[in-house]
Design an enzyme around this catalytic site. Structure first.
Site, PDB file in Angstrom:
ATOM      1  N   SER A 104      80.643  38.037  30.041  1.00  0.00           N
ATOM      2  CA  SER A 104      80.492  36.843  29.196  1.00  0.00           C
ATOM      3  C   SER A 104      81.427  35.762  29.714  1.00  0.00           C
ATOM      4  O   SER A 104      82.381  36.057  30.454  1.00  0.00           O
ATOM      5  CB  SER A 104      80.889  37.209  27.760  1.00  0.00           C
ATOM      6  OG  SER A 104      80.985  36.065  26.946  1.00  0.00           O
ATOM      7  N   TYR A 154      85.953  41.442  21.294  1.00  0.00           N
ATOM      8  CA  TYR A 154      84.853  41.076  22.195  1.00  0.00           C
ATOM      9  C   TYR A 154      85.383  40.565  23.531  1.00  0.00           C
ATOM     10  O   TYR A 154      84.977  41.030  24.601  1.00  0.00           O
ATOM     11  CB  TYR A 154      83.999  39.999  21.519  1.00  0.00           C
ATOM     12  CG  TYR A 154      82.785  39.592  22.303  1.00  0.00           C
ATOM     13  CD1 TYR A 154      81.648  40.382  22.302  1.00  0.00           C
ATOM     14  CD2 TYR A 154      82.779  38.405  23.042  1.00  0.00           C
ATOM     15  CE1 TYR A 154      80.524  40.007  23.019  1.00  0.00           C
ATOM     16  CE2 TYR A 154      81.661  38.029  23.752  1.00  0.00           C
ATOM     17  CZ  TYR A 154      80.534  38.830  23.740  1.00  0.00           C
ATOM     18  OH  TYR A 154      79.424  38.465  24.447  1.00  0.00           O
TER      19      TYR A 154
HETATM   20  N1  LIG Z   1      74.018  35.509  23.516  1.00  0.00           N
HETATM   21  C1  LIG Z   1      75.096  35.043  24.112  1.00  0.00           C
HETATM   22  O1  LIG Z   1      75.486  33.875  23.927  1.00  0.00           O
HETATM   23  C2  LIG Z   1      75.878  35.904  25.063  1.00  0.00           C
HETATM   24  C3  LIG Z   1      76.843  35.284  25.861  1.00  0.00           C
HETATM   25  C4  LIG Z   1      77.578  36.057  26.753  1.00  0.00           C
HETATM   26  C5  LIG Z   1      77.337  37.406  26.835  1.00  0.00           C
HETATM   27  N2  LIG Z   1      76.397  37.994  26.047  1.00  0.00           N
HETATM   28  C6  LIG Z   1      76.199  39.430  26.172  1.00  0.00           C
HETATM   29  O2  LIG Z   1      74.862  39.699  26.490  1.00  0.00           O
HETATM   30  C7  LIG Z   1      74.494  40.968  25.963  1.00  0.00           C
HETATM   31  C8  LIG Z   1      73.242  40.824  25.130  1.00  0.00           C
HETATM   32  O3  LIG Z   1      73.530  39.947  24.057  1.00  0.00           O
HETATM   33  P1  LIG Z   1      72.411  39.307  23.110  1.00  0.00           P
HETATM   34  O4  LIG Z   1      72.871  37.947  22.780  1.00  0.00           O
HETATM   35  O5  LIG Z   1      71.062  39.513  23.669  1.00  0.00           O
HETATM   36  O6  LIG Z   1      72.638  40.213  21.785  1.00  0.00           O
HETATM   37  P2  LIG Z   1      71.616  40.867  20.757  1.00  0.00           P
HETATM   38  O7  LIG Z   1      72.447  41.298  19.592  1.00  0.00           O
HETATM   39  O8  LIG Z   1      70.496  39.941  20.491  1.00  0.00           O
HETATM   40  O9  LIG Z   1      71.108  42.148  21.553  1.00  0.00           O
HETATM   41  C9  LIG Z   1      71.980  43.202  21.839  1.00  0.00           C
HETATM   42  C10 LIG Z   1      71.177  44.472  21.985  1.00  0.00           C
HETATM   43  O10 LIG Z   1      72.111  45.541  22.242  1.00  0.00           O
HETATM   44  C11 LIG Z   1      71.715  46.652  21.458  1.00  0.00           C
HETATM   45  N3  LIG Z   1      72.857  47.536  21.204  1.00  0.00           N
HETATM   46  C12 LIG Z   1      73.954  47.309  20.454  1.00  0.00           C
HETATM   47  N4  LIG Z   1      74.747  48.390  20.424  1.00  0.00           N
HETATM   48  C13 LIG Z   1      74.131  49.334  21.196  1.00  0.00           C
HETATM   49  C14 LIG Z   1      74.445  50.664  21.555  1.00  0.00           C
HETATM   50  N5  LIG Z   1      75.561  51.287  21.091  1.00  0.00           N
HETATM   51  N6  LIG Z   1      73.609  51.332  22.380  1.00  0.00           N
HETATM   52  C15 LIG Z   1      72.466  50.734  22.825  1.00  0.00           C
HETATM   53  N7  LIG Z   1      72.106  49.492  22.508  1.00  0.00           N
HETATM   54  C16 LIG Z   1      72.930  48.799  21.695  1.00  0.00           C
HETATM   55  C17 LIG Z   1      71.186  46.029  20.167  1.00  0.00           C
HETATM   56  O11 LIG Z   1      70.372  46.949  19.437  1.00  0.00           O
HETATM   57  C18 LIG Z   1      70.421  44.831  20.702  1.00  0.00           C
HETATM   58  O12 LIG Z   1      69.074  45.143  21.024  1.00  0.00           O
HETATM   59  C19 LIG Z   1      75.712  41.472  25.180  1.00  0.00           C
HETATM   60  O13 LIG Z   1      76.479  42.337  25.993  1.00  0.00           O
HETATM   61  C20 LIG Z   1      76.465  40.199  24.900  1.00  0.00           C
HETATM   62  O14 LIG Z   1      77.826  40.432  24.694  1.00  0.00           O
HETATM   63  C21 LIG Z   1      75.648  37.275  25.158  1.00  0.00           C
END
Ligand SMILES: NC(=O)c1ccc[n+]([C@@H]2O[C@H](COP(=O)([O-])OP(=O)(O)OC[C@H]3O[C@@H](n4cnc5c(N)ncnc54)[C@H](O)[C@@H]3O)[C@@H](O)[C@H]2O)c1
Length: 256
Positions: free
Chosen positions: A141, A154
């Protein structure tokens, strides 16, 4: 199909049922690859792989559980014959001051976001060696590149993912297993929608491009790192963040 640049790739995408993970799964299939979507959200994952067709499968996986990782890897090899890619994308978010974050919560975030990535790396080494190499893409991230307020657990987990990526890269290079991290900026997904993030020009003025990203805009970097265009890229970190980590914007500096 948009291209066949990922035709040699069979990848597991964790947290692939929705948000960024679903965009990565769609990208892999639309560029000729095969994908196993692995998540806790079974119904959403099943719907997605139905949409994606014969090149996609779904498996239930809690990334914190090493035994479930072993099953997911065995399932992938049984279904598609090999495993050459892993996108460690599953994650959970926090939003608390360091001072107020309960230690149990801090630990639980590290368990998913960092131990989950560690488990994934360990689980795929043997099948990737057997395949003659592979590519692991760890989703960190912007919060793993700078200190972002309100992200104690986080942010610490995402800095950990960035460091673990480099350690795995130096250890696995001679196995032709490449390990890189991608650092999305603020992106519109169910995770960020929950805290009021909205897409649209001008909606995010702290970022040079002045808007949040869309999941498809992150997928290209992941596809690149999985592909044979990146055969000499390992231990790298790619920010896909609209310039957020480049520095404060003019509006911010001028206090406007
Ligand atoms: N959206 C953003 O702005 C952003 C920015 C930087 C990084 N990220 C990272 O990108 C990744 C995806 O984020 P997102 O925004 O799509 O989030 P989201 O919450 O929409 O999706 C996350 C997914 O991870 C799954 N998950 C959670 N815990 C789990 C576990 N123990 N085992 C298996 N699956 C699990 C959830 O069920 C969900 O489908 C994450 O690692 C997040 O930290 C997101």
């Amino acid at each position: 199909m948009k291209s066949d640049r990922l035709a040699s790739v069979t990848a597991i995408v964790t947290g692939g049922s929705r948000g960024l993970g679903a965009a990565f799964a769609r990208h892999i299939v639309s560029h000729g690859g095969k994908v196993v979507v692995a998540d806790l959200l079974d119904d959403e994952g099943a719907r997605l792989v139905d949409e994606l067709g014969v090149s996609a499968r779904y498996v239930h996986l809690d990334v914190t559980d090493a035994a479930q990782w072993a099953s997911a890897v065995a399932f992938t090899v049984a279904e598609f014959g090999a495993l050459t890619g892993l996108v460690n994308n599953a994650g959970v978010a926090t939003g608390q001051f360091v001072e107020h974050e309960p230690v149990e919560h801090f630990r639980s975030v590290l368990e998913v976001n960092l131990v989950g990535v560690f488990n994934g790396i360990q689980a795929v080494i043997a099948p990737m060696r057997a395949a003659g190499g592979g590519s692991i893409v760890n989703i960190s991230s912007s919060a793993g590149l700078f200190g972002l307020a309100l992200t104690a657990g986080y942010g610490a987990s995402k800095w950990g993912v960035r460091g673990l990526t480099k350690i795995a890269a130096v250890e696995l290079g001679t196995d032709r297993i490449r390990v890189n991290s991608v650092h999305p900026g603020m992106t519109y997904t169910p995770m960020t929608a929950q805290v009021g993030i909205q897409p649209g020009e001008g909606n995010y003025p702290n970022t040079p491009l002045a808007r949040v990203g869309m999941p498809d805009e992150i997928a290209g970097a992941v596809g690149y790192l999985l592909s044979d265009e990146a055969t000499y890229v390992t231990g790298a970190e790619i920010a896909v963040d609209g310039g957020w980590t480049a520095g404060p914007t003019v509006k911010y500096v001028m206090g406007q």
